[in-house]
Design a protein around this motif. Structure first.
Motif, mmCIF file in Angstrom:
data_model
loop_
_atom_site.group_PDB
_atom_site.id
_atom_site.type_symbol
_atom_site.label_atom_id
_atom_site.label_comp_id
_atom_site.label_asym_id
_atom_site.label_seq_id
_atom_site.Cartn_x
_atom_site.Cartn_y
_atom_site.Cartn_z
ATOM 1 N N GLU A 135 32.096 37.255 28.434
ATOM 2 C CA GLU A 135 31.288 36.317 29.196
ATOM 3 C C GLU A 135 29.873 36.873 29.390
ATOM 4 O O GLU A 135 29.654 38.089 29.382
ATOM 5 N N TYR A 136 28.912 35.974 29.569
ATOM 6 C CA TYR A 136 27.596 36.390 30.029
ATOM 7 C C TYR A 136 27.683 36.715 31.520
ATOM 8 O O TYR A 136 28.438 36.072 32.269
ATOM 9 N N THR A 137 26.896 37.687 31.957
ATOM 10 C CA THR A 137 26.893 38.000 33.391
ATOM 11 C C THR A 137 26.374 36.822 34.207
ATOM 12 O O THR A 137 26.656 36.724 35.397
ATOM 13 N N ALA A 138 25.618 35.934 33.565
ATOM 14 C CA ALA A 138 25.156 34.732 34.275
ATOM 15 C C ALA A 138 26.340 33.934 34.792
ATOM 16 O O ALA A 138 26.342 33.463 35.942
ATOM 17 N N TRP A 139 27.380 33.759 33.947
ATOM 18 C CA TRP A 139 28.577 33.046 34.372
ATOM 19 C C TRP A 139 29.478 33.949 35.217
ATOM 20 O O TRP A 139 29.994 33.523 36.251
ATOM 21 N N ASN A 140 29.675 35.171 34.759
ATOM 22 C CA ASN A 140 30.655 36.058 35.384
ATOM 23 C C ASN A 140 30.243 36.501 36.785
ATOM 24 O O ASN A 140 31.092 36.724 37.649
ATOM 25 N N MET A 141 28.937 36.617 37.028
ATOM 26 C CA MET A 141 28.482 37.171 38.317
ATOM 27 C C MET A 141 27.368 36.363 38.978
ATOM 28 O O MET A 141 27.446 36.047 40.161
ATOM 29 N N ASP A 142 26.317 36.022 38.220
ATOM 30 C CA ASP A 142 25.153 35.385 38.841
ATOM 31 C C ASP A 142 25.492 34.051 39.494
ATOM 32 O O ASP A 142 25.055 33.767 40.614
ATOM 33 N N MET A 143 26.286 33.221 38.799
ATOM 34 C CA MET A 143 26.624 31.917 39.358
ATOM 35 C C MET A 143 27.625 32.027 40.509
ATOM 36 O O MET A 143 27.857 31.061 41.223
ATOM 37 N N LEU A 144 28.174 33.209 40.690
ATOM 38 C CA LEU A 144 29.048 33.450 41.845
ATOM 39 C C LEU A 144 28.285 34.113 42.994
ATOM 40 O O LEU A 144 28.893 34.602 43.934
ATOM 41 N N PHE A 145 26.961 34.139 42.875
ATOM 42 C CA PHE A 145 26.095 34.668 43.927
ATOM 43 C C PHE A 145 26.352 36.157 44.192
ATOM 44 O O PHE A 145 26.197 36.647 45.300
ATOM 45 N N ILE A 146 26.801 36.864 43.142
ATOM 46 C CA ILE A 146 26.957 38.315 43.254
ATOM 47 C C ILE A 146 25.610 38.942 42.944
ATOM 48 O O ILE A 146 25.071 38.748 41.841
ATOM 49 N N PRO A 147 25.008 39.673 43.870
ATOM 50 C CA PRO A 147 23.665 40.227 43.638
ATOM 51 C C PRO A 147 23.637 41.150 42.424
ATOM 52 O O PRO A 147 24.639 41.778 42.080
ATOM 53 N N GLN A 148 22.483 41.238 41.800
ATOM 54 C CA GLN A 148 22.376 42.005 40.556
ATOM 55 C C GLN A 148 22.435 43.513 40.778
ATOM 56 O O GLN A 148 22.550 44.265 39.814
ATOM 57 N N ASP A 149 22.350 43.941 42.015
ATOM 58 C CA ASP A 149 22.500 45.381 42.303
ATOM 59 C C ASP A 149 23.852 45.682 42.950
ATOM 60 O O ASP A 149 24.060 46.750 43.518
ATOM 61 N N HIS A 150 24.789 44.725 42.837
ATOM 62 C CA HIS A 150 26.107 44.927 43.447
ATOM 63 C C HIS A 150 26.867 46.019 42.696
ATOM 64 O O HIS A 150 26.785 46.125 41.465
ATOM 65 N N PRO A 151 27.633 46.876 43.423
ATOM 66 C CA PRO A 151 28.381 47.962 42.763
ATOM 67 C C PRO A 151 29.340 47.487 41.674
ATOM 68 O O PRO A 151 29.627 48.222 40.735
ATOM 69 N N ALA A 152 29.821 46.241 41.780
ATOM 70 C CA ALA A 152 30.765 45.729 40.778
ATOM 71 C C ALA A 152 30.144 45.663 39.388
ATOM 72 O O ALA A 152 30.848 45.633 38.378
ATOM 73 N N ARG A 153 28.806 45.639 39.318
ATOM 74 C CA ARG A 153 28.142 45.564 38.013
ATOM 75 C C ARG A 153 27.943 46.940 37.395
ATOM 76 O O ARG A 153 27.454 47.059 36.271
ATOM 77 N N ASP A 154 28.283 47.979 38.107
ATOM 78 C CA ASP A 154 28.086 49.330 37.614
ATOM 79 C C ASP A 154 28.980 49.590 36.402
ATOM 80 O O ASP A 154 30.076 49.024 36.272
ATOM 81 N N LEU A 155 28.525 50.462 35.512
ATOM 82 C CA LEU A 155 29.308 50.806 34.325
ATOM 83 C C LEU A 155 30.650 51.411 34.688
ATOM 84 O O LEU A 155 31.589 51.398 33.890
ATOM 85 N N HIS A 179 37.041 38.863 36.217
ATOM 86 C CA HIS A 179 37.937 37.982 36.975
ATOM 87 C C HIS A 179 37.986 36.627 36.279
ATOM 88 O O HIS A 179 37.130 36.311 35.457
ATOM 89 N N THR A 180 38.996 35.849 36.599
ATOM 90 C CA THR A 180 39.087 34.508 36.015
ATOM 91 C C THR A 180 38.422 33.463 36.911
ATOM 92 O O THR A 180 38.466 32.272 36.608
ATOM 93 N N THR A 181 37.778 33.900 37.992
ATOM 94 C CA THR A 181 37.009 32.965 38.813
ATOM 95 C C THR A 181 35.885 32.351 37.984
ATOM 96 O O THR A 181 35.430 31.245 38.265
ATOM 97 N N VAL A 182 35.465 33.062 36.943
ATOM 98 C CA VAL A 182 34.457 32.507 36.042
ATOM 99 C C VAL A 182 34.983 31.239 35.373
ATOM 100 O O VAL A 182 34.213 30.314 35.090
ATOM 101 N N ASN A 183 36.288 31.149 35.126
ATOM 102 C CA ASN A 183 36.873 29.913 34.580
ATOM 103 C C ASN A 183 36.653 28.748 35.534
ATOM 104 O O ASN A 183 36.322 27.630 35.126
ATOM 105 N N THR A 184 36.875 29.032 36.826
ATOM 106 C CA THR A 184 36.719 28.001 37.853
ATOM 107 C C THR A 184 35.285 27.503 37.924
ATOM 108 O O THR A 184 35.032 26.289 37.981
#
Length: 479
Positions: free
Chosen positions: A248-268, A322-327
């Motif tokens: 997935e693109y992070t745009a779908w996986n995280m950005d559209m879920l309002f997860i900030p771009q500096d959130h720890p979940a995005r860490d390698l 996560h599969t929340t991106v499906n939703t």
């Protein structure tokens, strides 16, 4: 009918003919690999020519990341070599010399080298500890438990449980061994044997074609059985099944879920990023502008995060976490209310594998978009869902997720033990409003493998993927 043996089975019987108990892993026969030996042992057991005992063993194997460090050097190993040459070095200078700088500093501190006024100073004790770490990585089967635990936490080693077979030839095996002549018995006819008539001088080993010869029909894998049961519950409740993509693109996986771009979940350390030269065509590229506006300025009366949004970050590819991106994608493309949707699909996390964590696992995803969706209806649904699975005693406790408010974790109690199975909550307006949704959405993401632990009374989530044929043939639901 006579139970014949193959040449491979003969070789195994010949290897253990002295009658002592022998571990399967210790059997070494020319021109036979481990798979061929294991197959021969299984057939000999089914034919009654050997006695078998099983012993639970642990096996440790090196991960791809561990192999990389073995080849190029552990980060702290590279750092300690530099320190040994210079005796001391400034942190800023070391940072320029080592790519995995943070990992090196963290582990040097564990071994007794800690920054002092911005400097690191060499000591011999740390060097010896790092040598021991490398030695353990090279030979994990001979490593102490403390170091093994450290390397597992760093995801450099993985642990695998398996049932080792200990075998011994019995009287029936000795009899068939003495009767079998490897120079006469053959397993198959060849074209050359038919052409030169040499088939007349050999004997084809007997094959038992009786349908009652111990053959068993196939069945569903335990995880597949549980998945199908859960799917039937959702279908009974009127839900529609949806599907998504592993990458997935992070745009779908995280950005559209309002997860900030500096959130720890995005860490390698938490997310698997994918790199490719292939130019993927992004679905709905307009969502990047939508996410940018919400992250920077918010929507309606709801404030955003107030930082400078990086569009390039949105275009990175990840293995979905996560599969929340499906939703999110489904609701973006299906905005008519009501919607009752679910999926049971695989997700990927950069986790340290242990008794309750896997790096790839299945998530039970579901959401309801309706004017009647609320915290109360979410609570009712969670209790009804688990009641149909046989769990009457569950707890819903407050929790936190960046994209839901309020949020709840689902705790199930089985035999006095409480286990967290997943999270749920009401999507924040910063998530639903940009999608063009007028009504609330409640959603939940639950772990399938953790649920399976309870279903099958397992102590370790990894046992679900154990290839123990006896367990796979005889598993039972234990609620």
């Amino acid at each position: 009918m006579e139970k014949g043996i193959s040449r491979n089975e003969y070789n195994v019987l010949n290897f253990i003919k002295n009658g002592s108990w022998v571990s399967e892993s210790s059997i070494k026969i020319n021109n036979m690999d481990d798979r061929m030996i294991a197959s021969a042992v299984s057939y000999l057991e089914s034919k009654g020519y050997i006695d078998v005992k099983r012993s639970l063993k642990k096996y440790y194997y090196i991960t791809d990341e561990g192999k990389k460090y073995l080849e190029n050097g552990l980060p702290e190993e590279i750092a300690i070599k530099i320190l040994k040459e210079r005796k001391s070095i400034a942190l800023d200078e070391l940072k320029e010399l080592i790519s995995d700088y943070k990992i090196a500093i963290s582990n040097l501190a564990r071994y007794g080298i800690k920054p002092n006024n911005g400097l690191l100073n060499y000591n011999d004790a740390a060097l010896e500890k790092i040598k021991m770490i490398r030695s353990c990585l090279e030979n994990p089967q001979e490593c102490d438990m403390e170091t093994l635990s450290l390397l597992k936490r760093r995801s450099l080693l993985r642990e695998k449980n398996y049932n080792e077979r200990i075998i011994k030839i019995n009287d029936a095996g000795l009899k068939i061994l003495n009767e079998f002549n490897p120079d006469i018995y053959i397993d198959k006819l060849t074209t050359s044997m038919l052409v030169n008539n040499s088939w007349k001088n050999v004997r084809l080993r007997p094959f038992d074609l009786n349908p009652d010869a111990g053959l068993r029909g196939s069945g569903l894998h335990p995880l597949t059985y549980l998945t199908e049961r859960i799917r039937s519950i959702f279908f009974d409740l009127g839900f529609t099944e949806m599907h998504g993509h592993f990458v997935e693109y992070t745009a779908w996986n995280m950005d559209m879920l309002f997860i900030p771009q500096d959130h720890p979940a995005r860490d390698l350390q938490d997310t698997f990023y994918a790199s490719t030269d292939f130019d993927y065509k992004m679905e709905n590229p307009e969502i990047i502008e939508i996410a940018k506006s919400v992250h920077e300025h918010g929507i309606n009366k709801y404030p955003g995060w107030g930082y400078k949004f990086d569009e390039n970050e949105s275009k990175k590819l990840v293995l979905r976490t996560h599969t929340t991106v499906n939703t999110i994608r489904y609701l973006y493309n299906n905005r008519k209310s009501p919607q009752y949707i679910f999926s049971i699909e695989k997700v990927f996390r950069h986790e340290s594998v242990d008794w309750k964590h896997l790096a790839e696992f299945h998530q039970i995803e579901g959401a309801v978009y309706s004017k009647d969706a609320s915290l109360s209806t979410l609570k009712w649904f969670m209790r009804e869902f688990y009641r149909r699975l046989g769990f009457d005693d569950i707890k819903l406790i407050p929790s936190y997720y960046p994209y839901t408010e309020p949020s709840m974790d689902v705790i199930v109690k089985v035999n006095g033990r409480e286990i967290e199975l997943g999270g749920s909550g009401i999507f924040r307006p910063e998530v639903t409003k940009p999608l063009g949704l007028k009504y609330p959405v409640f959603a939940f993401g639950l772990g399938l493998e953790r649920l399976a632990i309870l279903y099958y009374k397992l102590n370790d989530v990894r046992d679900i993927y154990n290839s123990d044929s006896e367990w796979l043939r005889s598993y039972k639901i234990n609620l």
